[in-house]
Design a protein around this motif. Structure first.
Motif, short mmCIF file in Angstrom:
data_model
loop_
_atom_site.label_atom_id
_atom_site.label_comp_id
_atom_site.label_asym_id
_atom_site.label_seq_id
_atom_site.Cartn_x
_atom_site.Cartn_y
_atom_site.Cartn_z
N MET A 1 87.34 59.27 79.18
CA MET A 1 86.98 58.83 80.52
C MET A 1 85.49 58.57 80.58
SD MET A 1 89.13 61.29 83.02
CE MET A 1 90.80 61.69 82.69
N THR A 2 85.13 57.53 81.25
CA THR A 2 83.72 57.20 81.38
C THR A 2 83.16 57.82 82.66
OG1 THR A 2 84.29 55.18 82.54
CG2 THR A 2 84.01 55.01 80.16
N PRO A 3 81.89 58.18 82.66
CA PRO A 3 81.32 58.86 83.82
C PRO A 3 80.88 57.94 84.95
CG PRO A 3 79.69 58.71 82.10
CD PRO A 3 80.97 58.15 81.52
N ASN A 4 80.88 56.63 84.76
CA ASN A 4 80.28 55.75 85.76
C ASN A 4 81.05 55.69 87.08
OD1 ASN A 4 82.28 54.28 84.36
ND2 ASN A 4 81.39 52.37 85.06
N ALA A 50 98.87 66.03 84.91
CA ALA A 50 99.12 64.79 84.18
C ALA A 50 99.08 63.55 85.08
CB ALA A 50 100.45 64.87 83.43
N LYS A 51 99.76 63.60 86.22
CA LYS A 51 99.80 62.43 87.11
C LYS A 51 98.41 62.08 87.63
CE LYS A 51 101.82 60.62 91.33
NZ LYS A 51 102.65 60.91 92.51
N ARG A 52 97.67 63.09 88.04
CA ARG A 52 96.32 62.87 88.58
C ARG A 52 95.41 62.29 87.49
NH1 ARG A 52 94.72 65.48 92.96
NH2 ARG A 52 96.30 67.02 92.53
N VAL A 53 95.52 62.79 86.29
CA VAL A 53 94.68 62.29 85.20
C VAL A 53 95.04 60.84 84.89
CG1 VAL A 53 94.17 62.52 82.74
CG2 VAL A 53 94.15 64.53 84.21
N LYS A 54 96.32 60.51 84.91
CA LYS A 54 96.73 59.12 84.65
C LYS A 54 96.20 58.19 85.74
CE LYS A 54 100.81 60.14 81.95
NZ LYS A 54 102.27 60.17 81.89
N GLN A 55 96.26 58.63 87.00
CA GLN A 55 95.71 57.82 88.10
C GLN A 55 94.20 57.64 87.92
OE1 GLN A 55 96.89 60.29 91.37
NE2 GLN A 55 98.64 59.00 91.88
N SER A 56 93.52 58.71 87.60
CA SER A 56 92.07 58.64 87.42
C SER A 56 91.72 57.77 86.22
CB SER A 56 91.49 60.05 87.22
OG SER A 56 91.69 60.83 88.37
N LEU A 57 92.47 57.89 85.15
CA LEU A 57 92.20 57.11 83.94
C LEU A 57 92.33 55.62 84.23
CD1 LEU A 57 91.44 57.17 80.99
CD2 LEU A 57 93.87 57.41 80.44
N TRP A 58 93.35 55.26 85.00
CA TRP A 58 93.51 53.85 85.37
C TRP A 58 92.27 53.36 86.13
CZ3 TRP A 58 93.36 51.73 90.26
CH2 TRP A 58 93.63 50.36 90.32
N LEU A 59 91.81 54.17 87.07
CA LEU A 59 90.64 53.79 87.86
C LEU A 59 89.40 53.70 86.98
CD1 LEU A 59 89.27 53.17 90.54
CD2 LEU A 59 89.09 55.63 90.94
N PHE A 60 89.21 54.66 86.08
CA PHE A 60 88.05 54.63 85.18
C PHE A 60 88.07 53.37 84.33
CE2 PHE A 60 88.60 59.49 84.96
CZ PHE A 60 87.91 59.66 86.14
N GLN A 61 89.24 53.06 83.77
CA GLN A 61 89.34 51.89 82.89
C GLN A 61 89.03 50.60 83.65
OE1 GLN A 61 93.34 52.56 81.51
NE2 GLN A 61 92.65 53.58 79.65
N MET A 62 89.55 50.47 84.86
CA MET A 62 89.30 49.29 85.65
C MET A 62 87.82 49.18 86.01
SD MET A 62 89.11 47.97 89.18
CE MET A 62 89.31 49.51 89.95
N TYR A 63 87.24 50.31 86.44
CA TYR A 63 85.85 50.30 86.88
C TYR A 63 84.89 49.95 85.74
CZ TYR A 63 81.87 51.60 89.80
OH TYR A 63 80.72 51.59 90.52
N LEU A 94 90.48 52.96 96.32
CA LEU A 94 91.01 53.39 95.04
C LEU A 94 90.75 54.86 94.69
CD1 LEU A 94 90.03 50.21 93.01
CD2 LEU A 94 92.26 50.76 93.99
N ALA A 95 89.56 55.35 94.97
CA ALA A 95 89.23 56.73 94.58
C ALA A 95 89.65 57.75 95.63
CB ALA A 95 87.73 56.85 94.29
N ALA A 96 89.49 57.42 96.90
CA ALA A 96 89.80 58.39 97.96
C ALA A 96 91.24 58.90 97.90
CB ALA A 96 89.49 57.80 99.33
N PRO A 97 92.23 58.04 97.64
CA PRO A 97 93.60 58.56 97.55
C PRO A 97 93.78 59.61 96.44
CG PRO A 97 93.65 56.19 97.82
CD PRO A 97 92.22 56.57 97.58
N ILE A 98 92.99 59.53 95.39
CA ILE A 98 93.05 60.52 94.32
C ILE A 98 92.29 61.77 94.73
CG2 ILE A 98 92.38 61.03 91.93
CD1 ILE A 98 92.64 57.97 91.40
N VAL A 99 91.08 61.59 95.22
CA VAL A 99 90.19 62.72 95.54
C VAL A 99 90.72 63.54 96.71
CG1 VAL A 99 87.86 63.34 96.29
CG2 VAL A 99 88.18 61.56 94.57
N LYS A 100 91.26 62.90 97.73
CA LYS A 100 91.69 63.65 98.92
C LYS A 100 92.84 64.61 98.63
CE LYS A 100 95.04 60.60 101.09
NZ LYS A 100 95.36 59.87 102.31
N ASN A 101 93.53 64.41 97.52
CA ASN A 101 94.65 65.28 97.12
C ASN A 101 94.23 66.38 96.16
OD1 ASN A 101 97.21 64.27 98.34
ND2 ASN A 101 96.48 62.37 97.45
#
Length: 139
Positions: A1-4, A50-63, A94-101
């Protein structure tokens, strides 16, 4: 995962929270657990994160593709971003739906809890038990 995207460390902390909560519950009832009980805790931890990491990974890759101008489409998206609301809009969409949970530590009260414009699904407790989301609320 990238930190940006700013969520890599959050994903790591969520793993710590999930494992801490599960181990705490196990040790409260079984102070010297067998390997099978510990294995069950680690399996539950993996399922919870696992689900949260997959969601985050998708966002990281896109960003990272957008900010690195991976191709012409991403370069155009990065150019148009500020005109469409920029990073704040991207975060809300994109990020708020992950973070708020995000999970919370079960045994750690938070007497000074504050909430912003986007409400948390799981709220820390002031002294008793934390307020948990129901399964229909995204848990």
């Amino acid at each position: 995962m990238t930190p940006n995207a700013g969520l890599s460390q959050n994903a790591g902390w969520q793993g710590v929270v999930a494992l801490t909560n599960d181990l705490s519950r196990l040790l409260a009832t079984n102070p010297i657990p067998e390997a099978a009980a510990l294995g069950k805790v680690f399996n539950e931890y993996q399922m919870k994160t696992a689900k949260r990491v997959k969601q985050s990974l998708w966002l990281f890759q896109m960003y990272i593709r957008v900010t690195a101008w991976d191709n012409l489409m991403w370069k155009i998206a990065d150019y148009l971003g500020p005109y469409l609301g920029g990073d704040p809009t991207l975060f809300k969409m994109l990020a708020a739906p992950i973070v708020k949970n995000c999970m919370i530590l079960d045994d750690l009260p938070e007497p000074n809890f504050k909430e912003g414009k986007i409400p948390w699904v799981n709220r820390p407790h002031k002294g008793g038990k934390p307020k948990r989301a129901t399964s229909s609320e995204g848990r």
